[in-house]
Structure formats: C-alpha cells, structure tokens
Design an enzyme around this catalytic site. Sequence first.
Site, PDB file in Angstrom:
ATOM      1  N   ASP A 131      46.933  51.377  40.761  1.00  0.00           N
ATOM      2  CA  ASP A 131      47.850  52.031  41.700  1.00  0.00           C
ATOM      3  C   ASP A 131      47.166  53.207  42.381  1.00  0.00           C
ATOM      4  OD1 ASP A 131      49.766  50.323  40.814  1.00  0.00           O
ATOM      5  OD2 ASP A 131      50.748  51.779  39.496  1.00  0.00           O
ATOM      6  N   HIS A 152      58.253  52.219  40.584  1.00  0.00           N
ATOM      7  CA  HIS A 152      57.827  51.662  41.875  1.00  0.00           C
ATOM      8  C   HIS A 152      59.039  51.135  42.640  1.00  0.00           C
ATOM      9  CE1 HIS A 152      53.545  51.784  41.164  1.00  0.00           C
ATOM     10  NE2 HIS A 152      53.579  50.979  40.139  1.00  0.00           N
ATOM     11  N   PHE A 205       5.868   3.950  38.508  1.00  0.00           N
ATOM     12  CA  PHE A 205       7.267   3.874  38.148  1.00  0.00           C
ATOM     13  C   PHE A 205       7.748   5.215  37.595  1.00  0.00           C
ATOM     14  CE2 PHE A 205      10.414   3.168  34.789  1.00  0.00           C
ATOM     15  CZ  PHE A 205      11.427   2.573  35.532  1.00  0.00           C
ATOM     16  N   HIS A 254      57.633  52.139  34.207  1.00  0.00           N
ATOM     17  CA  HIS A 254      56.606  52.226  35.243  1.00  0.00           C
ATOM     18  C   HIS A 254      56.984  51.365  36.456  1.00  0.00           C
ATOM     19  CE1 HIS A 254      52.183  52.257  36.464  1.00  0.00           C
ATOM     20  NE2 HIS A 254      52.681  51.296  37.213  1.00  0.00           N
ATOM     21  N   GLU A 255      57.306  50.093  36.192  1.00  0.00           N
ATOM     22  CA  GLU A 255      57.643  49.195  37.302  1.00  0.00           C
ATOM     23  C   GLU A 255      58.961  49.614  37.958  1.00  0.00           C
ATOM     24  OE1 GLU A 255      55.361  47.417  38.308  1.00  0.00           O
ATOM     25  OE2 GLU A 255      54.098  47.313  36.514  1.00  0.00           O
ATOM     26  N   PHE A 309      10.584   7.625  39.079  1.00  0.00           N
ATOM     27  CA  PHE A 309      11.700   7.936  38.206  1.00  0.00           C
ATOM     28  C   PHE A 309      11.916   9.456  38.136  1.00  0.00           C
ATOM     29  CE2 PHE A 309      12.799   8.944  33.748  1.00  0.00           C
ATOM     30  CZ  PHE A 309      14.065   8.415  33.729  1.00  0.00           C
TER      31      PHE A 309
HETATM   32 ZN    ZN Z   1      52.034  50.394  38.958  1.00  0.00          ZN
END
Ligand code: ZN
Length: 646
Positions: free
Chosen positions: A529, A457, A152, A453-454, A156
């Site tokens: 980037d 872009h 058993f 920064h953005e 088991f």
């Molecule tokens: Zn950037």
Amino acid sequence: MADKKGTKIIITKRGMNGKGGSKRGAPNESFVRQAMLALVIFIILTSVYSALSENKNKAPQLSLSELSQNVSAGLVTSISVKGEDLLIKYKDGTEKVSKKEEGTALTTSFANYQVSKEALNGVAVSIDNDRGLGFWVLSLAPIILPILFVVFFLWFISRQVKGAGMQAFTFGQSKARMIHPDDKVSRITFKDVAGAKEAKEELSEIVDFLKNPKKFLDIGARIPKGILLMGAPGTGKTLLARAVAGEAGVAFFSISGSEFVEMFVGVGASRVRDLFDMAKKSAPAIIFVDEIDAVGRVRGGGMGGGNDEREQTLNQILVEMDGFEPNEKVIVMAATNRPDVLDPALLRPGRFDRRVTLDLPDRADREEILKIHSRTKPFAEDVVLALIAERTPGFSGADLYSLMNEAAILAARENRTQVAQYDLIRSIEKVMLGPERRSHILSKKEKELTAYHEAGHALIASVLPYADPVHKISIISRGRAAGYVLKLPLEDRKLQSKKEFLDDITVALGGYVVEKSLYGDVTTGPSNDLQVASALARDMVTKYGMSEKLGPITFENQPGRPMFGQNFEHHEYSEEVGAKIDAEVNKIIDDSLKRAQKVINDYRETLNDIATRLIEVETIEQKEFEEILIRNKIKPKRKLDLEHQK
Ligand code: ZN
Ligand code: ADP
Ligand code: MG
C-alpha cells in the site's frame, strides 16, 4: 497490485512469497529410444557381416600338403581356384577347401610337393576369376561399415542437437515461422479481432495495397514499408498483424525480437537477411517482428559487449528496409509495448513511419472480445456478457481471453456442461489476483487485523467523493495478497484529476492508518500500500505537474537518451529541485495520512461494523456492503445503470 489503468485493487501483502516452481529437465525419452535403435542396427549389421564371412569356412580346411597327398593318391576329381581359395571335389562327392600359396601358381606348388604330372592330369583345375558380389561385399565391408556407422552417427547427433534447440547445424537459417496464405486453419481475419476500430481502419489500407498493388503503384503512391503496432501487452498486436495477412491473403513471416537476440554472435544479422530473402521470394508478404524493442532499443547506450550483436541485427533490419524496391510488395510490421525505448533510426521516414496504437478495450469492445472468445463455449441461460464487460475495466484482450478460459475450466471441474455467469464472475478475480488460497489459515489475531485493515480501505473509499466505489472486500488470501478490496471505477476513464489522485492515495494509506491507530503497531502488511501511495504521489509531482510549489513542470526521465546503459536513472534536474520534489511528495503523503485518520475517527462505528461482518463471512459483496453503509448513514456511490445486476 496489477498496473491496470482504471482498476484499483488494494492488496495487503503479508510476506507470502510465491514459491518459484523449479523446473527439472525430464530425461529425453526420444534420445534414449533413438540411441537404442542405432545400437540395434549396428548389431544387425555386424552379425550379417560375420555370418557372411563364416560362410566360406564351412567346409573342412585342408593344408596344401594334405591336398598334394590326396591328389597323388588320385582321390581328387576337380579343383577350382578362386583367388587364393581352393575348392576341392573328391571322387566320393565330398568337398573340401584349402588355400594356395600367395603369388605362386598352383602347379608350381604341387611340383614342390612332388605331385606327379600324371596324377595332376586326372584333376580338372578351373580358375574362377569372377569375383562375385559376395566377394566384394565381404572384402569391402570392413572398410565401409565403419564409415557408414560414423556417418550415421553424425547424422544422428545433428538431429539430436537440433532437437535440443541449439541448431548448431543450421546456422544462419531464419527461425521465422511462416503462415501460408492457403492455410485455412491458422488464418485469422479482422473478424477475429474485436474493437480496435481505428487500428483496423488504418491497416485496411495496407490490406488494400497487398491485394491490389498495381492500383497504387500506377498512380505513383508510396506505400509505407514499415508499420509499428504499439500498445500494452495483450491488446492484440500479434493478433492484428496476423489478421492483416489473413485479410490480404498473403504469406506471413513472423519472428520475435528476443529470438534474434538469443542467438550466437553474428547470426542475428544473417537471420535477418534470410528472413527478408524468404519473404521477397514469396511476395506479396508481411514480415512481422514481434517485440521489436528487444533488438530495436536505442543504440550505443550499452555497457560492455553483448549489445554489439543486437546492434548488428538492428542495422541489418534497417539496411534491408532501405533496400526495398518500391514494387517489392513486402511490408514489415513490428509490435512493441515500449515505443519509448525504440531507436529513433527505426522511426525515420521510409522505415517504421506508420504507427498504429492499440488501446485497452473500452466497455463495448470488451463485450465484443468476450463474444468472440465465447464462440466455442456453451453458456447457461443466465450469462450476461455485458455485465462481465462492465466489471472488467482495465482488462486487455488477453485477460478477457483467459477469463473465458478460466470460467470454462471452473465449470468443467464441477462437472457441468455449460459455463454459468457465476463462473465468469469468479474468474474475473482469479485473472486479476491469482487463485484463492483458502488453505492459508490466518491466526485469529491476524484475521482480525486483516479485516480491520481492509475495512479501513473500504470505508475511506466510500466516504471520499473521488475514490472509486467498492465492489467487494475479502480477507481470503489470493495470490500474494492476504486480503483485498476490489474497487471499480464508475466508468472507464482515461484522465485522472488531482482530486482523484489525492483520494486514491488516502484510500491506499487507509490500511496503514487503521493498523497504527487501533493496534498502535504496524505490520509488514501495508508495505505494498505504501509503495502504491508513494508512487502515486511522486507521479503527481514529477509527471503531471500537480504540485503547487513546483508548478506545472514535469521532471520525468527523458526516454531515449540514456547516459550509461538503459536502466540508469538519469535526472534532468538539480539536487536542489530533487529535494523540493521529495518535500512535496512527503507533504502529499502527510496530508493524506491526516485525512485518512480523520475518516477513521469520524466513522469508527462503521469501521467496526464492516470489520465484524468481514471476520464472520470473510467476503462481502457490493450489495451487502452498501447495506452496511446505508445502516451507518453513508450514501453508497452506485452507478444507476447497474440495475441489470441480479
Ligand atoms: Zn492494504
Ligand atoms: P499482444 O501481442 O498485444 O501482447 P496478442 O495479440 O498476443 O497481444 O493477444 C493475446 C490474445 O488475446 C489473443 O490471442 C486473443 O486471444 C486475445 N485478444 C487480444 N485482443 C483481442 C481482440 N481485440 N479481439 C479478440 N481477441 C483478442
Ligand atoms: Mg504479442
């Protein structure tokens, strides 16, 4: 930045590394429960045993001499002998037990105790040789119980081991999952696969064969044994393979290449054998090896051990495929997103000589896929799936599936019963970039810098003629990006021109140029980037032959011919050429920096406008962005048929 073709997202990373969640193994509850069960069973068995064996000792025990005295005194009416045990009945009705001497007759024992013959004659002595079931149980139990217990226990343990996924007791058995042809629930047909028209056409021939093999065999047609599905992750390779089985109504066995690899030495090959045996037994059938590149990589390139196992597995697959009889009615399908690394032996005629390519879905296909996955979802009236399809170039079927799912989750979280267009739009960005992280607070200075920064872009993308138009600018951090500009191409594009490359590189450098010229300093923000820009420039020179100096020659690494191991860079060119490549890449980056700088200088006012608004509202959508551009006398690049946008 995701490597989605056609989708340009510029992401500023500011060292926000996601924490890898540590997975702690939860205590295995079922193990504890089963161990308790085993213990309880054991305790019950032992107590039953001891109860049974106590049973015989209930009556008072006499010594043989006492018994002799009682017999002599004439108190005893009968003695029954059962093996060594004596059951004594008295005249007053009481019963007592005793034991006789081993190997000696009872009469001899009485004689030794000087019991007279007369006294003995008054006692009925019966010998009971019938050793009942109880006797056997009791005498064998001490031997059998421990054995039972050990058996058993082993059973088991083996169950536990299997549960833990080690499968130590089912060695070579194939781990393949099978979908039975009658299984209506998991059945998938071509109807569930949107788009992929050419692939479906190719595969319907296979479906035809599996449905009606006789037609083909009678005319002497050779049906392909192996079909290789190739395509980017999430383009529906697995789905399509299942659909072929569903259409044809045949059994479908699937196993993934990595499952072969993860196994013990020597077992991979035997699993392949089992799998093919199983499939042949239930022919017609399809065997599907998912992610076959995990086993099917170019052989002989590995360093050290480890790879032998993979080679054996691969060899076994080839052997099995070669061993097919033409009337076997088993077709092997395989899927990979790295066809370039596959062993050429796999692609030889008679093996995976049929190749089906799955492309990323185009706009119409995306709409179809969205429709399929919206079947089960209640939609608000404002939902226009065409618009979502338009905004998701570069999304794979799997991305679209999770977009739908995210939208439903968003609606449910806000306790609405219908999915609205707004949910879908928010989900696009979530799927692309990961969830918003409003909790990440930028300091005032960081926020300003990120905004400029953005804006850099976005401005450059709007001024340069070949860059993709801006759909959205945000300085709410998302995933690992501190801010982002979402640009989407005007249409799905398969080819990219040199001018587009140059503009893309310039846009990517925009954030860096702004930081440098406005703040006189550079943060870690633009590192991603710069990586993107350098990779694009290098590709232009080495892959696409777009450099004037080096001309239309490619210097790509030759796939399929590794020197040592798979991952070693192996250049096919001299150091001198290498230096020229570097010089060309540098020149492209330099020129792009200058162009970016010029745009920033020329449109300084516009840059301020965008950044100021961004600091105010943190997210600018396309419409508002275009208004800012128009105010600054820049003509927005808007696609004309985008007018159903509300
Ligand atoms: Zn950037
Ligand atoms: P792959 O095997 O190419 O990586 P899958 O077949 O596993 O991709 O696709 C993942 C999921 O994406 C599918 O389960 C399905 O929900 C969805 N999907 C992908 N392509 C399609 C398609 N053409 N039509 C419908 N659903 C698709
Ligand atoms: Mg897959």
